[in-house]
Design a protein around this motif. Sequence first.
Motif, PDB file in Angstrom:
ATOM      1  N   ARG A   1       0.839  -1.220  -0.102  1.00  0.00           N
ATOM      2  CA  ARG A   1       0.012   0.034   0.023  1.00  0.00           C
ATOM      3  C   ARG A   1       1.052   1.441  -0.168  1.00  0.00           C
ATOM      4  N   HIS A   2       0.610   2.122  -0.850  1.00  0.00           N
ATOM      5  CA  HIS A   2       1.646   3.267  -1.263  1.00  0.00           C
ATOM      6  C   HIS A   2       0.512   4.514  -0.927  1.00  0.00           C
ATOM      7  N   HIS A   3       0.838   5.414  -0.279  1.00  0.00           N
ATOM      8  CA  HIS A   3      -0.048   6.689   0.198  1.00  0.00           C
ATOM      9  C   HIS A   3       0.895   8.161  -0.009  1.00  0.00           C
ATOM     10  N   ASP A   4       0.491   8.668  -0.854  1.00  0.00           N
ATOM     11  CA  ASP A   4       1.165  10.034  -1.203  1.00  0.00           C
ATOM     12  C   ASP A   4       2.612  10.044  -1.302  1.00  0.00           C
ATOM     13  N   SER A   5       3.201   8.850  -1.802  1.00  0.00           N
ATOM     14  CA  SER A   5       4.545   8.743  -2.215  1.00  0.00           C
ATOM     15  C   SER A   5       5.046   9.081  -3.714  1.00  0.00           C
ATOM     16  N   ALA A   6       6.196   9.170  -3.834  1.00  0.00           N
ATOM     17  CA  ALA A   6       6.540   9.380  -5.094  1.00  0.00           C
ATOM     18  C   ALA A   6       7.665   8.257  -5.509  1.00  0.00           C
ATOM     19  N   PHE A   7       7.310   7.704  -7.080  1.00  0.00           N
ATOM     20  CA  PHE A   7       8.613   7.184  -7.562  1.00  0.00           C
ATOM     21  C   PHE A   7       8.707   7.871  -8.927  1.00  0.00           C
ATOM     22  N   LEU A   8       9.718   8.657  -8.909  1.00  0.00           N
ATOM     23  CA  LEU A   8       9.914   9.555 -10.131  1.00  0.00           C
ATOM     24  C   LEU A   8      11.076   9.098 -10.947  1.00  0.00           C
ATOM     25  N   ARG A   9      10.622   8.721 -12.182  1.00  0.00           N
ATOM     26  CA  ARG A   9      11.639   8.532 -13.160  1.00  0.00           C
ATOM     27  C   ARG A   9      12.521   6.997 -12.590  1.00  0.00           C
ATOM     28  N   CYS A  10      11.796   6.308 -12.293  1.00  0.00           N
ATOM     29  CA  CYS A  10      12.001   4.935 -11.900  1.00  0.00           C
ATOM     30  C   CYS A  10      11.778   3.807 -12.819  1.00  0.00           C
ATOM     31  N   THR A  11      12.427   2.783 -12.904  1.00  0.00           N
ATOM     32  CA  THR A  11      12.259   1.760 -13.577  1.00  0.00           C
ATOM     33  C   THR A  11      11.908   0.504 -12.877  1.00  0.00           C
TER      34      THR A  11
END
Length: 197
Positions: free
Chosen positions: A59-69
Amino acid sequence: MAETIEGETFRNEDWYGDEIADRTYQGCTFLHVDLTEATTRGAVFQGCTFGNVKFNASRHHDSAFLRCTFTRCNFFEAEFTGCKLVGSTFVESALRPLRVVGGDWSFVALAGADLRGVTVNGVRMREVDLAGANCTEAALVDVDLSGAQLRGVNLVRCDLRGSDLTGLDPSTAQLSGAIIDPAQAVVIAQTLGLVIR
């Protein structure tokens, strides 16, 4: 103050059920990490690489995965609420049944992805690449798909109500049984060159 971790590699680690909150990972690599039933809150992953990572029931809340692979990762029953995945790429990953509510998934690469039955609601997905993706019986409701790459997308029995379909070329997509609202019907008719009176 949020902790920042840069350039580290995490391999064969068991993070089952862990909670990751207010932490930033920058340029990190995660290989064969078990994040089953893990929770992220306000976490940031920037320019990270995930290989064979289990996100099952996470479960992911208000998180960021930016330019991930994400390569060969498993997202079985994972949920993202209010998260940003701008510019991320999914390769050979299991993405169903995935649930996404709110957030920004613009410029995400999902070409050829198996998205059958996934639920995406109220998400910004500008210029997302869904070319050749299989969205059979998925729900893409109130999604901003402006500028999206949709060539060859399978939208059979997909619920598309409220979504921006201005970038959809009906001649290159499978649309049998797709659910749309009257305003979308007008947009598609105009795309086909029909005159509505």
